[in-house]
Design a protein around this motif. Sequence first.
Motif, PDB file in Angstrom:
ATOM      1  N   TYR A  15       0.756  -1.176   0.039  1.00 36.67           N
ATOM      2  CA  TYR A  15      -0.143   0.183   0.297  1.00 36.67           C
ATOM      3  C   TYR A  15       0.632   1.369   0.103  1.00 36.67           C
ATOM      4  O   TYR A  15       1.746   1.514   0.119  1.00 36.67           O
ATOM      5  N   SER A  99      -6.057   5.841   7.283  1.00 37.60           N
ATOM      6  CA  SER A  99      -6.788   6.385   6.884  1.00 37.60           C
ATOM      7  C   SER A  99      -7.757   6.183   8.675  1.00 37.60           C
ATOM      8  O   SER A  99      -7.554   5.363   9.506  1.00 37.60           O
ATOM      9  N   ALA A 126     -16.392   0.253  -4.877  1.00 37.03           N
ATOM     10  CA  ALA A 126     -15.795   0.950  -4.745  1.00 37.03           C
ATOM     11  C   ALA A 126     -16.594   1.830  -3.205  1.00 37.03           C
ATOM     12  O   ALA A 126     -16.265   2.343  -2.374  1.00 37.03           O
ATOM     13  N   ASN A 127     -18.029   1.635  -3.546  1.00 36.57           N
ATOM     14  CA  ASN A 127     -19.091   2.217  -2.624  1.00 36.57           C
ATOM     15  C   ASN A 127     -19.659   1.173  -1.350  1.00 36.57           C
ATOM     16  O   ASN A 127     -20.349   1.397  -1.045  1.00 36.57           O
ATOM     17  N   ARG A 280     -14.843   4.644   7.489  1.00 35.91           N
ATOM     18  CA  ARG A 280     -13.328   5.791   7.449  1.00 35.91           C
ATOM     19  C   ARG A 280     -14.342   7.339   6.690  1.00 35.91           C
ATOM     20  O   ARG A 280     -15.222   7.485   6.391  1.00 35.91           O
ATOM     21  N   THR A 284      -8.088  10.193   3.204  1.00 35.74           N
ATOM     22  CA  THR A 284      -8.139   8.789   2.277  1.00 35.74           C
ATOM     23  C   THR A 284      -8.567   9.416   1.313  1.00 35.74           C
ATOM     24  O   THR A 284      -9.160  10.654   1.075  1.00 35.74           O
ATOM     25  N   HIS A 285      -8.549   8.413   0.042  1.00 34.84           N
ATOM     26  CA  HIS A 285      -8.828   8.942  -1.259  1.00 34.84           C
ATOM     27  C   HIS A 285     -10.196   7.987  -1.791  1.00 34.84           C
ATOM     28  O   HIS A 285     -11.021   8.033  -2.466  1.00 34.84           O
ATOM     29  N   LYS A 286     -10.693   6.958  -0.569  1.00 31.20           N
ATOM     30  CA  LYS A 286     -11.642   6.429  -0.691  1.00 31.20           C
ATOM     31  C   LYS A 286     -12.772   6.491   0.065  1.00 31.20           C
ATOM     32  O   LYS A 286     -12.812   7.525   0.374  1.00 31.20           O
ATOM     33  N   TYR A 287     -13.522   5.677  -0.090  1.00 32.01           N
ATOM     34  CA  TYR A 287     -14.879   5.751  -0.332  1.00 32.01           C
ATOM     35  C   TYR A 287     -14.727   6.177   0.992  1.00 32.01           C
ATOM     36  O   TYR A 287     -14.630   5.566   2.487  1.00 32.01           O
TER      37      TYR A 287
END
Length: 395
Positions: A15, A99, A126-127, A280, A284-287
Amino acid sequence: MSQTIWKLENTTKHYDWGSIDGITNFFGIANPTSQPMAEIWMGAHPLGCSLVFDAKQGKIRLDKLIQENPEQMLGAKTYQNFASLPFLFKILSANKALSIQVHPTLENAKLGFAKENQLGIALDAANRNYKDPNHKPELIYALTPYKAMRSFRQIEEIVTLFETVAIPDLIEPISQLASNPHPDQLKHFFAYLLNLSESVKNSLIEQLLLKISSFEEEPYLTIKTLANDYPNDIGLFMPLLLNVIELQPGQAMFLSAKTPHAYLSGTGLEIMANSDNVLRAGLTHKYIDSSELINNTDFTSLALNQLLTKPIVKDNKIDFPVPVNDFKFEIIQSDENIRNEKVDSAQILLCLDGKVTLSTDTESLTLQKGESAFIAYQTGLYSYTGVGVLAKAFD
């Protein structure tokens, strides 16, 4: 089963927050590609299953080996309660923040997993919030100084920190928190921050960084460090809300469901229930699903001196007690004396230092620093000797 102890070959996760040399420096594990080595997974999780060196079958997956003889490998009680290895053991090395996150309770994980399945959300979407129907309590054990954020500060402390920063647009919501220092009001303020419009959020972050530009103490130093990697992220406000703590080598911290936290830097061991459910809140760039996260967050405040897990030392072992059935964790000091170890469940042993030999009546296996082994329930009893340190994960 004739063989009951196996050396492991483990999966490395590259990662982007991982350290290039943290694991190499501590364990001497090579990193020929110079990619970030974030985590090494030891266990039977499908996204990173360890391989074992089996005398009869050669190199095979640990989950396959467990499936072939589940009661002998896990024990009848573990197999009936969990149906598989109930924990995942990791080496974790962070060069920048993970995150800000919480993990759901077992009940909420089951409900959320079923709901998202019913809605037809793909497991790899992703969601997707819930990857499995399990909770994810975890314990982190520091191998190097290990910096983290964890649990809400005392509300009075939060108010003082925000008043010190003195951002004009936050004066009113902070005054509301000051006049009503209750978890419900803290929840309201937290939700307010998470649901800001993009323009307002960016403006507040710009004001925050300007206000703290001359500050040289914590938690403002942490905010400045985070801003280098996560500009315009609402997580930059979280060091004002969450305790910032640096674990020293040999210290550990247990994180129950609904506990907000983020690991910031350092190398350590992490043991957790066998789950991948993460909700989260920032960095973070995640959902990010704000409403689901808030519904799964505990807004109780904890003081800094309440965050560490108190160890229990007995003879040559250090036990870190946890209030869950999915896993247990011990540090074992080994020397030239031969000591016996009773096996009540499956174990994973990781050698942290030196060289330790494990033996049964018919088998012998030596672990050096950075090497690990799986011990089946059917082993019953084994001995160990040699100068070294072992970390033991079991249930």
